[in-house]
Design an enzyme around this catalytic site. Structure first.
Site, PDB file in Angstrom:
ATOM      1  N   LYS A   1       0.842  -1.209   0.000  1.00 35.26           N
ATOM      2  CA  LYS A   1       0.000   0.000   0.000  1.00 35.26           C
ATOM      3  C   LYS A   1       0.870   1.249   0.000  1.00 35.26           C
ATOM      4  CE  LYS A   1      -1.770   1.551   4.065  1.00 35.26           C
ATOM      5  NZ  LYS A   1      -1.498   2.973   4.384  1.00 35.26           N
ATOM      6  N   ASN A   2       1.849   1.289   0.915  1.00 32.38           N
ATOM      7  CA  ASN A   2       2.589   2.534   1.098  1.00 32.38           C
ATOM      8  C   ASN A   2       3.638   2.786   0.013  1.00 32.38           C
ATOM      9  OD1 ASN A   2       0.995   3.137   3.230  1.00 32.38           O
ATOM     10  ND2 ASN A   2       2.491   2.584   4.818  1.00 32.38           N
TER      11      ASN A   2
ATOM     12  N   ARG B   1      -4.879  10.684   4.479  1.00 29.31           N
ATOM     13  CA  ARG B   1      -3.809  11.673   4.593  1.00 29.31           C
ATOM     14  C   ARG B   1      -2.789  11.554   3.471  1.00 29.31           C
ATOM     15  NH1 ARG B   1      -3.151  13.901   9.333  1.00 29.31           N
ATOM     16  NH2 ARG B   1      -1.003  14.260   8.760  1.00 29.31           N
TER      17      ARG B   1
ATOM     18  N   CYS C   1      -5.099  13.179  13.300  1.00 31.13           N
ATOM     19  CA  CYS C   1      -5.403  11.804  12.918  1.00 31.13           C
ATOM     20  C   CYS C   1      -5.447  10.966  14.191  1.00 31.13           C
ATOM     21  CB  CYS C   1      -4.316  11.379  11.946  1.00 31.13           C
ATOM     22  SG  CYS C   1      -3.871   9.683  11.870  1.00 31.13           S
TER      23      CYS C   1
ATOM     24  N   ARG D   1       0.530  14.569  13.276  1.00 32.36           N
ATOM     25  CA  ARG D   1       0.999  14.337  11.903  1.00 32.36           C
ATOM     26  C   ARG D   1       0.987  15.596  11.024  1.00 32.36           C
ATOM     27  NH1 ARG D   1      -1.343   8.712   9.766  1.00 32.36           N
ATOM     28  NH2 ARG D   1       0.491   8.794   8.463  1.00 32.36           N
TER      29      ARG D   1
ATOM     30  N   ASP E   1       4.445   0.542  12.239  1.00 35.97           N
ATOM     31  CA  ASP E   1       3.277  -0.142  11.665  1.00 35.97           C
ATOM     32  C   ASP E   1       3.169  -1.605  12.094  1.00 35.97           C
ATOM     33  OD1 ASP E   1       2.525   2.175  10.432  1.00 35.97           O
ATOM     34  OD2 ASP E   1       3.290   1.636   8.450  1.00 35.97           O
TER      35      ASP E   1
ATOM     36  N   VAL F   1       7.527   7.019  17.195  1.00 32.92           N
ATOM     37  CA  VAL F   1       7.228   7.716  15.934  1.00 32.92           C
ATOM     38  C   VAL F   1       5.950   8.549  16.025  1.00 32.92           C
ATOM     39  CG1 VAL F   1       6.822   7.428  13.450  1.00 32.92           C
ATOM     40  CG2 VAL F   1       8.455   5.938  14.626  1.00 32.92           C
TER      41      VAL F   1
ATOM     42  N   ARG G   1      -8.682  -0.480   4.409  1.00 33.63           N
ATOM     43  CA  ARG G   1      -7.783   0.512   3.814  1.00 33.63           C
ATOM     44  C   ARG G   1      -6.427  -0.103   3.504  1.00 33.63           C
ATOM     45  NH1 ARG G   1      -7.612   5.934   7.103  1.00 33.63           N
ATOM     46  NH2 ARG G   1      -6.199   6.263   5.369  1.00 33.63           N
TER      47      ARG G   1
HETATM   48  N1  EPU Z   1       6.332  14.690  10.878  1.00 32.49           N
HETATM   49  C1  EPU Z   1       6.458  16.031  11.157  1.00 32.49           C
HETATM   50  N2  EPU Z   1       6.361  16.925  10.120  1.00 32.49           N
HETATM   51  C2  EPU Z   1       6.166  16.536   8.830  1.00 32.49           C
HETATM   52  C3  EPU Z   1       6.050  15.159   8.566  1.00 32.49           C
HETATM   53  C4  EPU Z   1       6.142  14.252   9.603  1.00 32.49           C
HETATM   54  O1  EPU Z   1       6.622  16.420  12.313  1.00 32.49           O
HETATM   55  O2  EPU Z   1       6.095  17.410   7.948  1.00 32.49           O
HETATM   56  C5  EPU Z   1       6.422  13.711  11.982  1.00 32.49           C
HETATM   57  C6  EPU Z   1       5.113  12.940  12.184  1.00 32.49           C
HETATM   58  O3  EPU Z   1       4.177  13.649  12.950  1.00 32.49           O
HETATM   59  C7  EPU Z   1       5.601  11.664  12.843  1.00 32.49           C
HETATM   60  C8  EPU Z   1       6.985  11.472  12.212  1.00 32.49           C
HETATM   61  O4  EPU Z   1       7.338  12.716  11.627  1.00 32.49           O
HETATM   62  O5  EPU Z   1       5.745  11.876  14.227  1.00 32.49           O
HETATM   63  C9  EPU Z   1       7.046  10.410  11.146  1.00 32.49           C
HETATM   64  O6  EPU Z   1       5.942  10.524  10.266  1.00 32.49           O
HETATM   65  P1  EPU Z   1       6.056  10.235   8.710  1.00 32.49           P
HETATM   66  O7  EPU Z   1       5.937  11.531   7.976  1.00 32.49           O
HETATM   67  O8  EPU Z   1       7.227   9.379   8.426  1.00 32.49           O
HETATM   68  O9  EPU Z   1       4.706   9.404   8.446  1.00 32.49           O
HETATM   69  P2  EPU Z   1       3.873   9.451   7.127  1.00 32.49           P
HETATM   70  O10 EPU Z   1       4.761   9.667   5.985  1.00 32.49           O
HETATM   71  O11 EPU Z   1       2.707  10.352   7.310  1.00 32.49           O
HETATM   72  C10 EPU Z   1       4.086   6.907   6.547  1.00 32.49           C
HETATM   73  C11 EPU Z   1       3.152   5.767   6.339  1.00 32.49           C
HETATM   74  C12 EPU Z   1       2.556   5.361   7.679  1.00 32.49           C
HETATM   75  C13 EPU Z   1       3.705   4.964   8.609  1.00 32.49           C
HETATM   76  C14 EPU Z   1       4.700   6.123   8.737  1.00 32.49           C
HETATM   77  C15 EPU Z   1       5.916   5.799   9.568  1.00 32.49           C
HETATM   78  C16 EPU Z   1       2.370   6.134   4.073  1.00 32.49           C
HETATM   79  C17 EPU Z   1       1.251   6.494   3.168  1.00 32.49           C
HETATM   80  N3  EPU Z   1       2.107   6.171   5.399  1.00 32.49           N
HETATM   81  O12 EPU Z   1       3.307   7.959   7.091  1.00 32.49           O
HETATM   82  O13 EPU Z   1       1.726   4.233   7.439  1.00 32.49           O
HETATM   83  O14 EPU Z   1       3.200   4.652   9.879  1.00 32.49           O
HETATM   84  O15 EPU Z   1       5.142   6.514   7.423  1.00 32.49           O
HETATM   85  O16 EPU Z   1       6.581   4.703   9.040  1.00 32.49           O
HETATM   86  O17 EPU Z   1       3.448   5.797   3.622  1.00 32.49           O
HETATM   87  C18 EPU Z   1      -0.056   2.772   7.842  1.00 32.49           C
HETATM   88  O18 EPU Z   1       0.204   2.219   6.767  1.00 32.49           O
HETATM   89  O19 EPU Z   1      -0.855   2.280   8.686  1.00 32.49           O
HETATM   90  C19 EPU Z   1       0.588   4.036   8.178  1.00 32.49           C
HETATM   91  C20 EPU Z   1       0.138   4.865   9.119  1.00 32.49           C
END
Ligand code: EPU
Length: 419
Positions: A22-23, A93, A117, A122, A306, A328, A398
Site C-alpha cells: 500500500k505505502n 492523509r 489523525c 501528523r 506499523d 514515531v 484501507r
Molecule cells: N512529521 C512532522 N512533520 C512533517 C512530517 C512528519 O513532524 O512534515 C512527523 C510525524 O508527525 C511523525 C513522524 O514525523 O511523528 C514520522 O511521520 P512520517 O511523515 O514518516 O509518516 P507518514 O509519511 O505520514 C508513513 C506511512 C505510515 C507509517 C509512517 C511511519 C504512508 C502512506 N504512510 O506515514 O503508514 O506509519 O510513514 O513509518 O506511507 C499505515 O500504513 O498504517 C501508516 C500509518
C-alpha cells in the site's frame, strides 16, 4: 457498516500470498502524474486507500484504467485541475502525496491540509518547508496549501525529522527541478526506494535512495514506463505474527525477507523458528507459547511503528513481561485500551506500554481505531476464548487485501457480517 467476527483458539497453518505494498502504491500512483506518457503499474493491491487515490487522480482529470492483466494505467495528459479537496484528503492523509508531483509538473497545487489523525498530530510542515526552499510560493489559506512555482530549483534540504511521505514528496518534486537537490536525513524505508526506482524507470536521475542522503539531478521531463510494486512488508509481518501468536506455522510467499529484518529478529526472540528463502518467510511456533519481547519503534531499518500494535497483541498472551516503546507517533496505543477489555494486563506510561502476558484473552466487542490497530485486534481475537466482534472495520479494508479470505485460508474462524 460491516463487522468482523472471529472465534479464537485455533493455531493457524498454511501459506498466504502477500499483496503489493500500500505505502509504495500510493506515492507511485501520485508520482505517475510526473510522466508525459502513460504509465502502467502492476501488483497494486485492491484496497480502499488505493481506490481513494485513484478517485483523487480521476477528479483532477488524470485517466486511470485497469488493463486485462490487472495493471493500473495512469495518464496525466488531460489534467484539468490541480486540486485535492478536503473531503478526499480527510479520508486519506496520503493524498498529500499529490502536492510534490502537481507543483513540479504543472506549477501549481491546491491541496487541503490533512489535519489531525487517530494516531497523532501528523503535521506536514516538512513537506511545505522543503518545497518553499525549492522556490515555491506557498500560502496556507482556508485550510488549504496553495502552492505555485515556475520551475522548482534544486537545493540542499536537511529534514528536521525523518518523514516517509515528506521524503517522497520532495524527491518527486526534485525530479523535474532545475539543478541538483540533496535530501539529508531522508527516510530509508523500502517504499521510498521503490518510489525512487519507479521514478528512475521514468527517466529521473536519483542516487542514494535507501540511505539518509538522496541526490536528485533535475531533468526537463519524465516519460512513461511499466513498473511492478514491491511486496507489502507490513502485511507479511502481520500474518507472521498471526502464526506466532496462535502457536501455528505460517508461510508468507511473494514477500521480501530482507525488508523484515527487525521484525524477524523479534519473532525469533519470541521463540519462533524462522525460515526464509528468496521470496518467502515461514514462522513456526507449534507447541510453544510466545515469550514476551521488548520493542522500540523507530524509522527503517529499525522496528516499524506499523508493526507495533501486532507485537503488542503477541505480548498480551506471551510468557513474561514485555515493554513497547512508541517513538514515531504520539498517540498510537488506542488498541491497548481495547485489548484490556479482552483481559490483557497493560500498564501505560506516556509512550511506553508494559504488558504482562496472560494465559488467555477473552472475547469482547471491540472497536478498530486505525489500520494497524484493527489488525492487532484481529490477532487478539484469534487467541481469545469465544467470539470477538470488531467494529469499524473500514479501517482494515484501507490496508489489508481480502483479509478474511487470507486468514480463513490459514484455518482461522473469521467472517464479515453486516452490522
Ligand atoms: N512529521 C512532522 N512533520 C512533517 C512530517 C512528519 O513532524 O512534515 C512527523 C510525524 O508527525 C511523525 C513522524 O514525523 O511523528 C514520522 O511521520 P512520517 O511523515 O514518516 O509518516 P507518514 O509519511 O505520514 C508513513 C506511512 C505510515 C507509517 C509512517 C511511519 C504512508 C502512506 N504512510 O506515514 O503508514 O506509519 O510513514 O513509518 O506511507 C499505515 O500504513 O498504517 C501508516 C500509518
Amino acid at each position: 457498516m460491516d463487522k468482523l467476527q472471529i472465534t479464537g483458539g485455533r493455531p493457524l497453518e498454511g501459506e498466504v500470498r502477500i499483496s503489493g505494498a500500500k505505502n509504495a502504491s500510493l506515492p507511485i500512483l501520485a508520482g505517475a502524474m510526473l510522466a508525459e506518457g502513460p504509465v502502467t503499474i502492476s501488483n497494486v493491491p485492491h484496497l480502499q486507500d488505493v481506490t481513494t487515490m485513484i478517485g483523487l487522480l480521476g477528479r483532477m482529470g488524470v485517466s486511470v484504467t485497469i488493463n486485462e492483466r490487472m495493471g493500473v494505467e495512469v495518464d496525466a495528459g488531460g489534467v484539468t485541475e490541480c486540486f485535492a479537496p478536503y473531503d478526499m484528503v480527510k479520508t486519506m492523509r496520503a493524498s498529500i502525496l499529490v502536492l510534490g508531483p502537481l507543483l513540479a509538473r504543472f506549477g501549481k497545487a491546491d491541496v487541503s491540509l490533512p489535519g489531525g489523525c487517530a494516531i497523532g498530530a501528523r503535521p506536514v510542515n516538512i513537506h511545505v518547508a522543503g518545497l518553499q526552499a525549492m522556490g515555491a510560493d506557498i500560502r496556507i489559506e482556508n485550510g488549504y496549501i496553495k502552492a505555485r512555482a515556475e520551475r522548482l530549483k534544486g537545493v540542499r534540504l536537511v529534514l528536521d525529522t525523518v518523514t516517509v511521505t515528506g521524503t517522497e514528496n520532495l524527491m518527486m518534486a526534485a525530479t523535474l527541478a532545475d539543478g541538483e537537490t540533496v535530501i539529508e536525513n531522508a527516510a530509508r524505508e523500502p517504499e521510498v526506494v521503490d518510489l525512487a526506482n519507479f521514478l528512475i524507470a521514468m527517466g529521473a536521475k536519483i542516487q542514494g535512495a535507501g540511505t539518509d542522503r538522496i541526490v536528485i539531478q533535475g531533468v526537463k521531463s519524465l516519460h512513461g514506463c511499466e513498473y511492478t510494486v514491491l511486496p507489502d512488508r507490513i502485511e507479511a509481518g502481520t500474518y507472521l505474527v498471526a502464526g506466532a501468536i496462535t502457536g501455528g506455522i505460517v508461510r508468507v510467499k511473494s514477500a521480501c525477507p530482507s525488508h523484515l529484518d527487525a521484525v524477524l529478529l523479534k519473532l525469533q526472540a519470541a521463540g519462533a523458528t524462522v525460515g526464509q528463502g528468496d521470496d518467502w518467510i515461514e514462522v513456526d511456533m507449534r507447541g510453544r507459547r510466545p515469550l514476551a519481547i521488548d520493542v522500540r519503534t523507530a524509522p527503517y531499518p529499525a522496528f516499524p511503528t506499523d508493526m507495533q500494535a501486532q507485537f503488542a497483541a503477541l505480548n498480551c498472551v506471551a510468557d513474561g513481561v514485555g515493554t513497547i516503546i512508541e517513538t514515531v507517533f504520539e498517540n498510537r496505543f488506542m488498541h491497548l485500551l481495547e485489548m484490556r477489555r479482552m483481559g490483557a494486563e497493560i500498564r501505560l506510561e506516556g509512550n511506553t506500554a508494559i504488558i504482562k502476558g496472560v494465559s488467555r484473552l477473552t472475547a469482547a466487542p471491540v472497536m478498530a481505531t486505525d489500520l494497524r490497530a484493527s489488525a492487532s485486534l484481529v490477532l487478539a481475537g484469534l487467541v481469545a476464548e469465544g467470539r470477538t466482534e470488531i467494529e469499524r472495520i473500514y479501517h482494515i479494508d484501507r490496508g489489508y487485501e481480502s483479509i478474511e479470505e487470507k486468514f480463513a485460508s490459514l484455518g482461522a474462524q473469521i467472517r464479515r457480517v453486516p452490522n
